[in-house]
Design an enzyme around this catalytic site. Structure first.
Site, PDB file in Angstrom:
ATOM      1  N   ALA A  90      56.798  56.779  58.783  1.00 45.18           N
ATOM      2  CA  ALA A  90      57.849  57.731  59.165  1.00 45.18           C
ATOM      3  C   ALA A  90      57.993  57.854  60.686  1.00 45.18           C
ATOM      4  CB  ALA A  90      57.531  59.084  58.557  1.00 45.18           C
ATOM      5  N   PRO A  91      59.168  58.265  61.151  1.00 48.52           N
ATOM      6  CA  PRO A  91      59.411  58.486  62.586  1.00 48.52           C
ATOM      7  C   PRO A  91      59.107  59.941  62.960  1.00 48.52           C
ATOM      8  CG  PRO A  91      61.466  58.737  61.427  1.00 48.52           C
ATOM      9  CD  PRO A  91      60.398  58.538  60.366  1.00 48.52           C
ATOM     10  N   TRP A  92      59.359  60.286  64.211  1.00 48.81           N
ATOM     11  CA  TRP A  92      59.004  61.621  64.693  1.00 48.81           C
ATOM     12  C   TRP A  92      60.173  62.593  64.712  1.00 48.81           C
ATOM     13  CZ3 TRP A  92      62.360  61.840  68.639  1.00 48.81           C
ATOM     14  CH2 TRP A  92      62.618  60.678  69.380  1.00 48.81           C
ATOM     15  N   LYS A 112      52.213  57.288  56.218  1.00 50.55           N
ATOM     16  CA  LYS A 112      51.707  57.282  57.590  1.00 50.55           C
ATOM     17  C   LYS A 112      52.765  57.946  58.471  1.00 50.55           C
ATOM     18  CE  LYS A 112      51.961  54.854  61.239  1.00 50.55           C
ATOM     19  NZ  LYS A 112      52.020  55.964  62.231  1.00 50.55           N
ATOM     20  N   PRO A 113      52.520  59.187  58.868  1.00 47.38           N
ATOM     21  CA  PRO A 113      53.490  59.847  59.749  1.00 47.38           C
ATOM     22  C   PRO A 113      53.442  59.237  61.146  1.00 47.38           C
ATOM     23  CG  PRO A 113      51.555  61.235  59.444  1.00 47.38           C
ATOM     24  CD  PRO A 113      51.340  60.025  58.587  1.00 47.38           C
ATOM     25  N   SER A 114      54.436  59.548  61.953  1.00 40.38           N
ATOM     26  CA  SER A 114      54.406  59.109  63.355  1.00 40.38           C
ATOM     27  C   SER A 114      53.172  59.682  64.038  1.00 40.38           C
ATOM     28  CB  SER A 114      55.660  59.596  64.082  1.00 40.38           C
ATOM     29  OG  SER A 114      55.480  59.470  65.477  1.00 40.38           O
ATOM     30  N   GLU A 115      52.577  58.906  64.935  1.00 42.48           N
ATOM     31  CA  GLU A 115      51.410  59.386  65.692  1.00 42.48           C
ATOM     32  C   GLU A 115      51.777  60.599  66.558  1.00 42.48           C
ATOM     33  OE1 GLU A 115      52.866  56.538  65.637  1.00 42.48           O
ATOM     34  OE2 GLU A 115      52.924  55.481  67.552  1.00 42.48           O
ATOM     35  N   ASP A 144      50.214  48.812  61.086  1.00 41.06           N
ATOM     36  CA  ASP A 144      50.118  47.357  60.880  1.00 41.06           C
ATOM     37  C   ASP A 144      49.235  47.025  59.674  1.00 41.06           C
ATOM     38  OD1 ASP A 144      50.755  44.671  61.930  1.00 41.06           O
ATOM     39  OD2 ASP A 144      48.578  44.550  62.147  1.00 41.06           O
ATOM     40  N   THR A 192      60.844  47.780  65.841  1.00 38.73           N
ATOM     41  CA  THR A 192      59.730  47.991  64.909  1.00 38.73           C
ATOM     42  C   THR A 192      60.090  47.380  63.555  1.00 38.73           C
ATOM     43  OG1 THR A 192      59.299  50.082  66.023  1.00 38.73           O
ATOM     44  CG2 THR A 192      58.203  49.747  63.925  1.00 38.73           C
ATOM     45  N   GLU A 217      65.116  51.590  57.451  1.00 39.00           N
ATOM     46  CA  GLU A 217      66.144  52.508  57.954  1.00 39.00           C
ATOM     47  C   GLU A 217      65.948  52.580  59.457  1.00 39.00           C
ATOM     48  OE1 GLU A 217      68.510  54.184  56.468  1.00 39.00           O
ATOM     49  OE2 GLU A 217      67.999  53.927  54.367  1.00 39.00           O
ATOM     50  N   CYS A 221      69.502  59.395  64.216  1.00 41.75           N
ATOM     51  CA  CYS A 221      70.022  58.033  64.129  1.00 41.75           C
ATOM     52  C   CYS A 221      71.504  57.993  63.817  1.00 41.75           C
ATOM     53  CB  CYS A 221      69.238  57.262  63.082  1.00 41.75           C
ATOM     54  SG  CYS A 221      69.109  58.200  61.554  1.00 41.75           S
ATOM     55  N   GLU A 275      70.885  52.343  71.705  1.00 40.97           N
ATOM     56  CA  GLU A 275      70.622  53.712  71.279  1.00 40.97           C
ATOM     57  C   GLU A 275      69.878  54.473  72.384  1.00 40.97           C
ATOM     58  OE1 GLU A 275      67.738  53.972  68.063  1.00 40.97           O
ATOM     59  OE2 GLU A 275      69.011  55.435  67.077  1.00 40.97           O
TER      60      GLU A 275
HETATM   61  P1  NAD Z   1      59.181  53.799  66.004  1.00 40.31           P
HETATM   62  O1  NAD Z   1      59.759  52.544  65.482  1.00 40.31           O
HETATM   63  O2  NAD Z   1      58.563  53.806  67.336  1.00 40.31           O
HETATM   64  O3  NAD Z   1      58.073  54.362  65.019  1.00 40.31           O
HETATM   65  C1  NAD Z   1      58.367  54.592  63.649  1.00 40.31           C
HETATM   66  C2  NAD Z   1      57.083  54.473  62.860  1.00 40.31           C
HETATM   67  O4  NAD Z   1      56.674  53.102  62.879  1.00 40.31           O
HETATM   68  C3  NAD Z   1      55.919  55.285  63.423  1.00 40.31           C
HETATM   69  O5  NAD Z   1      55.194  55.871  62.361  1.00 40.31           O
HETATM   70  C4  NAD Z   1      55.071  54.220  64.126  1.00 40.31           C
HETATM   71  O6  NAD Z   1      53.719  54.547  64.201  1.00 40.31           O
HETATM   72  C5  NAD Z   1      55.307  53.025  63.232  1.00 40.31           C
HETATM   73  N1  NAD Z   1      55.066  51.722  63.869  1.00 40.31           N
HETATM   74  C6  NAD Z   1      55.298  51.371  65.153  1.00 40.31           C
HETATM   75  N2  NAD Z   1      54.926  50.083  65.362  1.00 40.31           N
HETATM   76  C7  NAD Z   1      54.466  49.617  64.178  1.00 40.31           C
HETATM   77  C8  NAD Z   1      53.927  48.364  63.753  1.00 40.31           C
HETATM   78  N3  NAD Z   1      53.779  47.334  64.591  1.00 40.31           N
HETATM   79  N4  NAD Z   1      53.564  48.234  62.460  1.00 40.31           N
HETATM   80  C9  NAD Z   1      53.685  49.255  61.594  1.00 40.31           C
HETATM   81  N5  NAD Z   1      54.158  50.469  61.951  1.00 40.31           N
HETATM   82  C10 NAD Z   1      54.553  50.651  63.226  1.00 40.31           C
HETATM   83  O7  NAD Z   1      60.362  54.860  65.876  1.00 40.31           O
HETATM   84  P2  NAD Z   1      60.338  56.364  66.369  1.00 40.31           P
HETATM   85  O8  NAD Z   1      60.462  56.279  67.839  1.00 40.31           O
HETATM   86  O9  NAD Z   1      59.225  57.113  65.744  1.00 40.31           O
HETATM   87  O10 NAD Z   1      61.674  56.936  65.713  1.00 40.31           O
HETATM   88  C11 NAD Z   1      62.882  56.819  66.324  1.00 40.31           C
HETATM   89  C12 NAD Z   1      63.678  55.697  65.704  1.00 40.31           C
HETATM   90  O11 NAD Z   1      63.855  55.936  64.304  1.00 40.31           O
HETATM   91  C13 NAD Z   1      65.050  55.594  66.276  1.00 40.31           C
HETATM   92  O12 NAD Z   1      65.389  54.270  66.556  1.00 40.31           O
HETATM   93  C14 NAD Z   1      65.941  56.144  65.170  1.00 40.31           C
HETATM   94  O13 NAD Z   1      67.248  55.679  65.199  1.00 40.31           O
HETATM   95  C15 NAD Z   1      65.219  55.731  63.955  1.00 40.31           C
HETATM   96  N6  NAD Z   1      65.614  56.582  62.831  1.00 40.31           N
HETATM   97  C16 NAD Z   1      66.376  56.033  61.847  1.00 40.31           C
HETATM   98  C17 NAD Z   1      66.776  56.813  60.767  1.00 40.31           C
HETATM   99  C18 NAD Z   1      67.597  56.218  59.654  1.00 40.31           C
HETATM  100  O14 NAD Z   1      67.736  56.858  58.622  1.00 40.31           O
HETATM  101  N7  NAD Z   1      68.129  55.031  59.796  1.00 40.31           N
HETATM  102  C19 NAD Z   1      66.394  58.153  60.682  1.00 40.31           C
HETATM  103  C20 NAD Z   1      65.613  58.676  61.715  1.00 40.31           C
HETATM  104  C21 NAD Z   1      65.221  57.869  62.786  1.00 40.31           C
END
Ligand code: NAD
Length: 473
Positions: free
Chosen positions: A146-148, A172-175, A209, A228, A246, A280, A377
């Site tokens: 999940a993202p933050w 796994k939530p965002s760190e 990962d 990502t 997504e 997003c 973005e």
């Molecule tokens: P991010 O890609 O940095 O992180 C998202 C998740 O991926 C985090 O939990 C992170 O720990 C994990 N991650 C990062 N690198 C990884 C790897 N190598 N392997 C496995 N997991 C990994 O994104 P963010 O900054 O947390 O969120 C913002 C982004 O999310 C924006 O680009 C936004 O547009 C997108 N978003 C999309 C939607 C949608 O529905 N399409 C909704 C909300 C946010």
């Protein structure tokens, strides 16, 4: 609240003992720390989820539905507490948080109901002396990364359909924002059997990962950045797990000269800066008709100047901080490069000097179509406004980005609204509005915004495998 991993119904530290600090973006101060997990912790979670799948995967839809409804009720009973956690950890202002939590509970109730309504083609004798029937079976262990920006809501978008369909789940939530996921795990106790729902906190490059590469995980659903998503799709290829992505967006707002300018301004002032623009689908790329452009820019200047940026707890605050120092620097860098390239600041355009990570609500006029500000973005409280010459150029500019998540078109001409919504390459197209989402309808992208749908019965189907059973008489 416990600050440990939740695996197989037990609260455990990371095997390595490592932890990550969690910060409050409104102050920059440390709130607490949580496990910084790695492959050993993911392995333990997969074992627990696999063991739980034997029973959960064969339970009746009614039993799963009742459990998810009970969880939705319990979340609803703890809304004030969950809102406080998200306000502190994400910096969401009090004034905007109700909508998100109402949606979160409704999303879960929708999936609870949908668990009992799965459909396929009718069974029948499509070959002589043979009856064919279709099943929709669960996949096994599913993981959500999940993202933050909407931590709890994005968790529900993933575990809701996964559990409804009979899978067991690892979140796994965002760190940056793990706290609401841990409180959610506590709320599942006594409702979901041990191992059905697990939470493992940690960094993307380690815990994330390990999920991507684990052969025991059948499907992974990511909401996150485009890069990502690309990396995860590559790294998941060796285990051929199903990947649901997504990703980011760069939503155009196409405003024709016959649109209601006051309605456009009111919608943008609210939705473009909602969650500090960290959405997003945020309406961030306004493409306005030649006659309405000036009124729109001056209307936006007035409306945005009235927005109050400040502490999330203050009831008057419309716009809170962005998530981190890194995000603040990213927003500032993109705006300053746009201005150096010739775009004009209508309002805002600077960081706000106070503790935490604040950026002023900003409107930028006349960036070039091929500029970074239009093409990439920002994920901050910034919108751009461009003037188009005719409908063909409006459509071309709207589609001329790598993203394809959401868009809106504003016009009083029904035929034009229909033409534009057919030709705009985005997963959602709103007409005369921007942002509302509902549990019954799918949400997902075209192009680099990813593949797979969240919400709706179409999401539920993605968390199942279609199986043909053929019986010879
Ligand atoms: P991010 O890609 O940095 O992180 C998202 C998740 O991926 C985090 O939990 C992170 O720990 C994990 N991650 C990062 N690198 C990884 C790897 N190598 N392997 C496995 N997991 C990994 O994104 P963010 O900054 O947390 O969120 C913002 C982004 O999310 C924006 O680009 C936004 O547009 C997108 N978003 C999309 C939607 C949608 O529905 N399409 C909704 C909300 C946010």
């Amino acid at each position: 609240m416990k600050h440990a991993n939740f695996i197989g119904g037990q609260w455990v530290a990371a095997v390595s003992g490592a932890t990550d600090e969690v910060l409050a973006p409104a102050t920059g101060e440390v709130i607490t720390s949580v496990p910084s997990s790695d492959a050993a912790d993911i392995d333990a979670a997969v074992s627990a989820a696999r063991a739980a799948f034997a029973e959960w995967g064969t339970s009746t839809p009614r039993a799963r539905s009742e459990a998810l409804l009970a969880l939705a009720d319990r979340i609803e009973d703890h809304l004030d507490e969950l809102k406080s956690i998200e306000m502190a950890n994400v910096g969401k202002p009090l004034s905007i948080i109700d909508f998100e939590f109402d949606l979160t509970v409704d999303n879960l109730r929708f999936f609870a109901g949908a668990a009992r309504t799965m459909e396929t083609q009718a069974a029948g004798e499509y070959m002589e002396d043979h009856t064919s029937m279709l099943r929709r079976d669960p996949l096994g262990v599913v993981a959500g990364i999940a993202p933050w920006n909407y931590p709890l809501n994005m968790a529900v978008w993933k575990f809701g359909p996964a559990l409804a369909a009979g899978n067991t789940f690892i979140l796994k939530p965002s760190e940056l924002t793990p706290l609401s996921a841990l409180r959610l795990a506590e709320l599942t106790e006594g409702i979901l059997p041990a191992g059905v729902f697990n939470v493992v906190t940690g960094q993307g490059e380690t815990a994330g990962d390990a999920i991507v590469r684990h052969p025991g995980i059948a499907m992974l659903s990511l909401t996150g950045d485009v890069n990502t998503g690309k990396l995860i799709a590559r790294n998941a290829a060796d285990t051929l797990k199903r990947v649901h992505l997504e990703l980011g967006g760069k939503a155009p707002v196409v405003v024709f000269d016959d649109a209601d300018v006051d309605a456009v301004v009111a919608c943008l002032a609210e939705t473009a800066y909602y969650n500090s623009g960290q959405d997003c689908t945020a309406p961030c790329r306004v493409i306005a008709g030649p006659k309405i452009y000036d009124a729109l820019v001056s209307g936006l200047e007035a409306a945005v100047s009235a927005l109050i940026t400040g502490s999330p707890e203050d009831e008057a605050t419309n716009v809170g901080p962005v998530i981190s120092a890194g995000q603040q620097a990213r927003v500032a860098g993109m705006v300053s490069r746009a201005v150096e390239a010739g775009a004009q600041v209508v309002i805002g355009g600077s960081t706000i000097e106070r503790p935490g990570y604040f950026y002023a609500p900003t409107v930028i006029a006349a960036p070039a179509q091929d500029s970074e500000l239009v093409q990439r973005e920002v994920f901050g409280p910034v919108i751009s406004v461009q003037r188009f010459a005719d409908e063909a150029q409006a459509l071309a500019w709207a589609n001329d980005v790598d993203y394809g998540l959401a868009a809106s078109v504003w016009t009083s001409d029904v035929g034009r609204a229909m033409r534009m919504s057919r030709s705009m390459m985005f997963g959602t197209v709103w007409v005369n509005n921007h942002i509302p989402i509902i549990s019954e309808m799918p949400h997902g992208g075209f192009k680099n915004s990813g593949y797979g749908k969240d919400m709706s019965r179409y999401a539920l189907e993605e968390y199942t495998e279609l199986k043909h059973v053929m019986i010879k008489h």
